[in-house]
Design a protein around this motif. Structure first.
Motif, PDB file in Angstrom:
ATOM      1  N   LEU A 193      20.014 -71.014 -73.763  1.00  0.00           N
ATOM      2  CA  LEU A 193      21.262 -71.597 -73.285  1.00  0.00           C
ATOM      3  C   LEU A 193      20.984 -72.777 -72.358  1.00  0.00           C
ATOM      4  O   LEU A 193      21.698 -73.789 -72.403  1.00  0.00           O
ATOM      5  N   ALA A 194      19.958 -72.656 -71.516  1.00  0.00           N
ATOM      6  CA  ALA A 194      19.594 -73.764 -70.632  1.00  0.00           C
ATOM      7  C   ALA A 194      19.198 -74.993 -71.448  1.00  0.00           C
ATOM      8  O   ALA A 194      19.577 -76.122 -71.112  1.00  0.00           O
ATOM      9  N   VAL A 195      18.445 -74.775 -72.534  1.00  0.00           N
ATOM     10  CA  VAL A 195      18.059 -75.886 -73.400  1.00  0.00           C
ATOM     11  C   VAL A 195      19.290 -76.479 -74.083  1.00  0.00           C
ATOM     12  O   VAL A 195      19.430 -77.706 -74.199  1.00  0.00           O
ATOM     13  N   ALA A 196      20.209 -75.618 -74.535  1.00  0.00           N
ATOM     14  CA  ALA A 196      21.419 -76.097 -75.201  1.00  0.00           C
ATOM     15  C   ALA A 196      22.284 -76.927 -74.253  1.00  0.00           C
ATOM     16  O   ALA A 196      22.851 -77.944 -74.648  1.00  0.00           O
ATOM     17  N   VAL A 197      22.363 -76.508 -73.000  1.00  0.00           N
ATOM     18  CA  VAL A 197      23.120 -77.275 -72.015  1.00  0.00           C
ATOM     19  C   VAL A 197      22.459 -78.632 -71.782  1.00  0.00           C
ATOM     20  O   VAL A 197      23.130 -79.677 -71.733  1.00  0.00           O
ATOM     21  N   ALA A 198      21.132 -78.635 -71.651  1.00  0.00           N
ATOM     22  CA  ALA A 198      20.402 -79.893 -71.444  1.00  0.00           C
ATOM     23  C   ALA A 198      20.555 -80.831 -72.642  1.00  0.00           C
ATOM     24  O   ALA A 198      20.573 -82.054 -72.481  1.00  0.00           O
ATOM     25  N   ALA A 199      20.689 -80.255 -73.848  1.00  0.00           N
ATOM     26  CA  ALA A 199      20.843 -81.067 -75.058  1.00  0.00           C
ATOM     27  C   ALA A 199      22.273 -81.547 -75.256  1.00  0.00           C
ATOM     28  O   ALA A 199      22.552 -82.293 -76.199  1.00  0.00           O
ATOM     29  N   GLY A 200      23.176 -81.112 -74.383  1.00  0.00           N
ATOM     30  CA  GLY A 200      24.559 -81.563 -74.468  1.00  0.00           C
ATOM     31  C   GLY A 200      25.386 -80.893 -75.529  1.00  0.00           C
ATOM     32  O   GLY A 200      26.388 -81.458 -75.978  1.00  0.00           O
ATOM     33  N   THR A 201      24.997 -79.681 -75.948  1.00  0.00           N
ATOM     34  CA  THR A 201      25.729 -78.987 -77.012  1.00  0.00           C
ATOM     35  C   THR A 201      26.715 -77.962 -76.472  1.00  0.00           C
ATOM     36  O   THR A 201      27.307 -77.211 -77.244  1.00  0.00           O
ATOM     37  N   VAL A 202      26.885 -77.892 -75.147  1.00  0.00           N
ATOM     38  CA  VAL A 202      27.796 -76.930 -74.524  1.00  0.00           C
ATOM     39  C   VAL A 202      28.822 -77.702 -73.705  1.00  0.00           C
ATOM     40  O   VAL A 202      28.457 -78.505 -72.851  1.00  0.00           O
ATOM     41  N   HIS A 203      30.107 -77.445 -73.970  1.00  0.00           N
ATOM     42  CA  HIS A 203      31.163 -78.178 -73.266  1.00  0.00           C
ATOM     43  C   HIS A 203      32.270 -77.269 -72.751  1.00  0.00           C
ATOM     44  O   HIS A 203      33.294 -77.766 -72.288  1.00  0.00           O
ATOM     45  N   SER A 204      32.103 -75.951 -72.826  1.00  0.00           N
ATOM     46  CA  SER A 204      33.141 -75.024 -72.385  1.00  0.00           C
ATOM     47  C   SER A 204      32.611 -74.135 -71.272  1.00  0.00           C
ATOM     48  O   SER A 204      31.464 -73.671 -71.313  1.00  0.00           O
ATOM     49  N   TRP A 205      33.455 -73.897 -70.266  1.00  0.00           N
ATOM     50  CA  TRP A 205      33.065 -72.991 -69.182  1.00  0.00           C
ATOM     51  C   TRP A 205      32.969 -71.551 -69.653  1.00  0.00           C
ATOM     52  O   TRP A 205      32.372 -70.717 -68.975  1.00  0.00           O
ATOM     53  N   TRP A 206      33.569 -71.247 -70.814  1.00  0.00           N
ATOM     54  CA  TRP A 206      33.420 -69.900 -71.366  1.00  0.00           C
ATOM     55  C   TRP A 206      31.968 -69.605 -71.708  1.00  0.00           C
ATOM     56  O   TRP A 206      31.582 -68.441 -71.873  1.00  0.00           O
ATOM     57  N   ALA A 207      31.145 -70.644 -71.798  1.00  0.00           N
ATOM     58  CA  ALA A 207      29.723 -70.449 -72.108  1.00  0.00           C
ATOM     59  C   ALA A 207      29.009 -69.654 -71.022  1.00  0.00           C
ATOM     60  O   ALA A 207      27.909 -69.147 -71.249  1.00  0.00           O
ATOM     61  N   VAL A 244      33.672 -80.202 -84.644  1.00  0.00           N
ATOM     62  CA  VAL A 244      32.607 -80.367 -83.656  1.00  0.00           C
ATOM     63  C   VAL A 244      31.387 -80.990 -84.322  1.00  0.00           C
ATOM     64  O   VAL A 244      31.224 -80.885 -85.547  1.00  0.00           O
ATOM     65  N   PRO A 245      30.514 -81.632 -83.541  1.00  0.00           N
ATOM     66  CA  PRO A 245      29.239 -82.103 -84.104  1.00  0.00           C
ATOM     67  C   PRO A 245      28.424 -80.920 -84.627  1.00  0.00           C
ATOM     68  O   PRO A 245      28.537 -79.794 -84.122  1.00  0.00           O
ATOM     69  N   TYR A 246      27.606 -81.186 -85.624  1.00  0.00           N
ATOM     70  CA  TYR A 246      26.861 -80.099 -86.270  1.00  0.00           C
ATOM     71  C   TYR A 246      25.948 -79.363 -85.285  1.00  0.00           C
ATOM     72  O   TYR A 246      25.831 -78.141 -85.344  1.00  0.00           O
ATOM     73  N   ALA A 247      25.302 -80.085 -84.380  1.00  0.00           N
ATOM     74  CA  ALA A 247      24.421 -79.440 -83.399  1.00  0.00           C
ATOM     75  C   ALA A 247      25.203 -78.469 -82.530  1.00  0.00           C
ATOM     76  O   ALA A 247      24.699 -77.399 -82.165  1.00  0.00           O
ATOM     77  N   HIS A 248      26.438 -78.809 -82.166  1.00  0.00           N
ATOM     78  CA  HIS A 248      27.268 -77.920 -81.355  1.00  0.00           C
ATOM     79  C   HIS A 248      27.659 -76.670 -82.141  1.00  0.00           C
ATOM     80  O   HIS A 248      27.862 -75.607 -81.556  1.00  0.00           O
ATOM     81  N   PHE A 249      27.784 -76.825 -83.463  1.00  0.00           N
ATOM     82  CA  PHE A 249      28.133 -75.690 -84.312  1.00  0.00           C
ATOM     83  C   PHE A 249      26.962 -74.721 -84.461  1.00  0.00           C
ATOM     84  O   PHE A 249      27.135 -73.499 -84.443  1.00  0.00           O
ATOM     85  N   VAL A 250      25.760 -75.263 -84.585  1.00  0.00           N
ATOM     86  CA  VAL A 250      24.578 -74.434 -84.848  1.00  0.00           C
ATOM     87  C   VAL A 250      24.054 -73.756 -83.579  1.00  0.00           C
ATOM     88  O   VAL A 250      23.561 -72.622 -83.631  1.00  0.00           O
ATOM     89  N   ALA A 251      24.165 -74.418 -82.431  1.00  0.00           N
ATOM     90  CA  ALA A 251      23.561 -73.904 -81.200  1.00  0.00           C
ATOM     91  C   ALA A 251      23.997 -72.479 -80.853  1.00  0.00           C
ATOM     92  O   ALA A 251      23.150 -71.635 -80.524  1.00  0.00           O
ATOM     93  N   PRO A 252      25.294 -72.128 -80.884  1.00  0.00           N
ATOM     94  CA  PRO A 252      25.669 -70.742 -80.563  1.00  0.00           C
ATOM     95  C   PRO A 252      25.066 -69.719 -81.521  1.00  0.00           C
ATOM     96  O   PRO A 252      24.697 -68.612 -81.104  1.00  0.00           O
TER      97      PRO A 252
END
Length: 278
Positions: free
Chosen positions: A150-164, A80-88
């Motif tokens: 989480l809203a900011v992470a979604v807006a930044a495009g770092t969330v791609h799973s409905w499990w979120a 995964v991209p690094y930002a996607h790894f760090v966001a959670p």
């Protein structure tokens, strides 16, 4: 004589009631939560500042450093991209920080200086209501941080799973665990100097709970230490949900946080009862 012995001897049910943090009767802990909500109507800036820190980390490290570290292979084997790894991880840290600082600094001031809880005992509320109410408010505050992040992470495009969608309930569980243990620790503190121990515990966990690097990058002996820390389980839980790496291993993370929270809650209830009624 047998009747008198029956009346004076504690029953098994009474022992259970004394052990559990559930207030007697209907329970009035919600009143203390409402009091805190009203108190923060004019202190909303404190909540905003608590939410801003992990957002800054997301953009400075996740996106800034992410331009140098393009991708990361998670412990589940997903690239995964690094930002996607760090966001959670930052989401879990946000829930932890909101819960810990509210259940330590704020509770200590109310307990030792404002003497708020002494006044509370003049109302129908009891010591157990104080414990449940304050921990409840701390996890609510931590959940607000998590939802906003989480809203900011979604807006930044770092969330791609409905499990979120389960990331915020998971953050509430993280907040519960840290708030309960944080308030329990606060009942033993004697002065503001003791809060150095809070920072000493929180800061290393934030940096070394597989927050910024996969667990596999740590030496083998250090991996065992990392896996014992509570924030690691929160980070692993949030990362699995937000990246879609859901599996049976999540039960371990959830169980760890549930047990941690329940032990902290029971300990806090008993300590508060001893401090306020002695």
């Amino acid at each position: 004589m047998s009747t008198q012995g029956t009346l004076t001897r504690p029953t098994a049910a009474s022992r259970v009631v004394r052990l559990l943090p559930v207030p007697a009767g209907a329970g009035m802990a919600r009143i203390l939560v409402e009091r805190n909500v009203m108190s923060f109507r004019h202190g909303w800036i404190a909540i905003i500042t608590g939410f801003a820190e992990p957002v800054f980390y997301l953009f400075s490290l996740g996106i800034g450093l992410g331009s140098l570290v393009r991708t990361v292979t998670t412990d589940g084997g997903t690239v995964v991209p690094y930002a996607h790894f760090v966001a959670p991880a930052l989401l879990a840290s946000s829930a932890m920080n909101g819960a810990v600082f509210d259940s330590t600094f704020n509770v200590f001031f109310k307990l030792k200086y404002a003497k708020l809880y002494d006044s509370v005992l003049a109302t129908p509320l009891g010591p157990r209501d104080v414990a449940v109410g304050e921990i409840g408010w701390a996890l609510i505050r931590g959940s607000l941080y998590a939802a906003a992040f989480l809203a900011v992470a979604v807006a930044a495009g770092t969330v791609h799973s409905w499990w979120a969608l389960l990331a915020v309930p998971a953050a509430t569980l993280i907040g519960f665990a840290f708030a309960a243990v944080g308030m329990f620790a606060t009942t033993f503190m004697r002065s503001w100097v003791d809060f150095d121990y809070v920072t000493l515990a929180i800061q290393p966990m934030f940096l070394f709970s597989a927050t910024f690097f996969p667990l596999a990058t740590y030496p083998g002996a250090v991996q065992w230490v990392v896996q014992l820390t509570p924030l690691y389980h929160g980070v692993a839980l949030e990362r699995a949900l937000m990246l879609g790496e859901v599996g049976p291993g999540l039960v371990v993370h959830v169980g760890y946080l549930v047990v941690m929270g329940l032990l902290g809650l029971v300990g806090t209830a008993r300590r508060i009862e001893k401090l306020l009624l002695s």
